[in-house]
Design a protein around this motif. Structure first.
Motif, short mmCIF file in Angstrom:
data_model
loop_
_atom_site.label_atom_id
_atom_site.label_comp_id
_atom_site.label_asym_id
_atom_site.label_seq_id
_atom_site.Cartn_x
_atom_site.Cartn_y
_atom_site.Cartn_z
N SER A 183 0.83 -1.21 0.00
CA SER A 183 0.00 0.00 0.00
C SER A 183 0.86 1.25 0.00
O SER A 183 0.60 2.20 -0.76
N ASP A 184 1.90 1.28 0.82
CA ASP A 184 2.80 2.45 0.85
C ASP A 184 3.52 2.61 -0.49
O ASP A 184 3.70 3.73 -0.98
N SER A 185 3.94 1.50 -1.09
CA SER A 185 4.63 1.57 -2.38
C SER A 185 3.70 2.09 -3.46
O SER A 185 4.11 2.91 -4.31
N GLN A 186 2.43 1.66 -3.46
CA GLN A 186 1.48 2.14 -4.45
C GLN A 186 1.26 3.65 -4.31
O GLN A 186 1.17 4.37 -5.31
N THR A 187 1.17 4.12 -3.07
CA THR A 187 1.01 5.56 -2.85
C THR A 187 2.21 6.31 -3.39
O THR A 187 2.07 7.35 -4.06
N TRP A 188 3.41 5.80 -3.13
CA TRP A 188 4.63 6.47 -3.60
C TRP A 188 4.68 6.50 -5.12
O TRP A 188 5.00 7.53 -5.73
N TYR A 189 4.33 5.38 -5.75
CA TYR A 189 4.35 5.34 -7.22
C TYR A 189 3.28 6.25 -7.82
O TYR A 189 3.48 6.86 -8.88
N ARG A 190 2.11 6.35 -7.16
CA ARG A 190 1.07 7.26 -7.66
C ARG A 190 1.55 8.70 -7.61
O ARG A 190 1.30 9.48 -8.54
N LEU A 191 2.23 9.07 -6.53
CA LEU A 191 2.75 10.43 -6.42
C LEU A 191 3.82 10.70 -7.47
O LEU A 191 3.83 11.76 -8.11
N ARG A 192 4.72 9.74 -7.67
CA ARG A 192 5.75 9.91 -8.69
C ARG A 192 5.13 10.02 -10.08
O ARG A 192 5.55 10.86 -10.89
N GLU A 193 4.12 9.19 -10.35
CA GLU A 193 3.47 9.23 -11.65
C GLU A 193 2.78 10.57 -11.88
O GLU A 193 2.89 11.16 -12.96
N ALA A 194 2.07 11.06 -10.85
CA ALA A 194 1.39 12.35 -10.98
C ALA A 194 2.39 13.48 -11.17
O ALA A 194 2.20 14.37 -12.01
N HIS A 195 3.47 13.45 -10.39
CA HIS A 195 4.50 14.48 -10.49
C HIS A 195 5.14 14.48 -11.87
O HIS A 195 5.28 15.53 -12.52
N ASP A 196 5.53 13.30 -12.36
CA ASP A 196 6.19 13.21 -13.66
C ASP A 196 5.23 13.55 -14.80
O ASP A 196 5.62 14.17 -15.79
N ARG A 197 3.96 13.13 -14.66
CA ARG A 197 2.98 13.43 -15.71
C ARG A 197 2.75 14.93 -15.83
O ARG A 197 2.70 15.47 -16.95
#
Length: 207
Positions: A146-160
């Protein structure tokens, strides 16, 4: 006033009041969130600026009598933990007042409370059974996932958002170059025509 009173109870084993949200913070603006907490409750705050300007924001946390528990300026991301010493309404504020034109997008994760033991007899002195150990292992792995998914979602939103901003800039730059190219081309044609017009006029005068 916005309330963080959104509690997620997972499999009846967690009594942590948890809220995750992403909100817009306009320039020259401040937004605050409020949560009613009992005495002796531990709460954790994680935030990150995922879009806008230099990806920074001011943040401060106060207790029910307006004592400042946490205050940082122009932070891109940070975490804060505190155990309450009194009952009342605690306030978390984000400020973009130092910016005159940059609109920010901020992610906030607020958690309050402690986890109950996964099993009712986990505090016993006897060893856990194989099934109990397997349940605990799965539970811990799911938390990491769950923590990893949150981190990846933030990275994806930031990069997008960064990619979309870069695409917009490149598009405007390409349009500008195209207009300059047409302008230069038309100018060269007009200059060449003026050369030939001058020659025709001089020839006619000589004859």
């Amino acid at each position: 006033m916005r309330s963080l009173g959104l509690c997620s109870l997972m499999l009846h084993v967690i009594v942590v009041c948890s809220t995750e949200l992403t909100f817009e913070l306009p320039d020259n603006d401040k937004q605050c969130f409020y949560e009613e907490l009992q005495n002796g409750v531990k709460f954790d705050i994680d935030f990150q600026v995922i879009a806008g300007g230099n990806y920074d924001v001011d943040c401060f946390v106060t207790d029910p009598v307006n004592n400042v528990l946490y205050q940082e300026r122009k932070k891109q991301y940070d975490s804060f933990s505190h155990t309450t010493t009194m009952k009342g309404t605690y306030k978390v504020c984000f400020s973009n007042e130092f910016s005159t034109f940059s609109h920010k997008t901020v992610y906030l994760d607020f958690r309050a409370g402690e986890e109950r033991p996964l099993l009712p007899d986990m505090n016993r002195d006897t060893a856990l059974t194989q099934m109990e150990s397997a349940c605990l292992s799965i539970h811990e792995i799911l938390k990491v996932v769950s923590d990893s998914q949150t981190w990846y979602r933030l990275r994806e939103a930031h990069d997008r958002i960064r990619a979309e901003d870069l695409h917009e800039r490149v598009s405007y730059w390409s349009i500008g170059e195209t207009m300059i190219l047409f302008t230069v081309s038309i100018g060269q044609v007009l200059i060449l025509r003026s050369f030939f017009s001058d020659k025709k006029g001089s020839v006619a005068a000589n004859t």
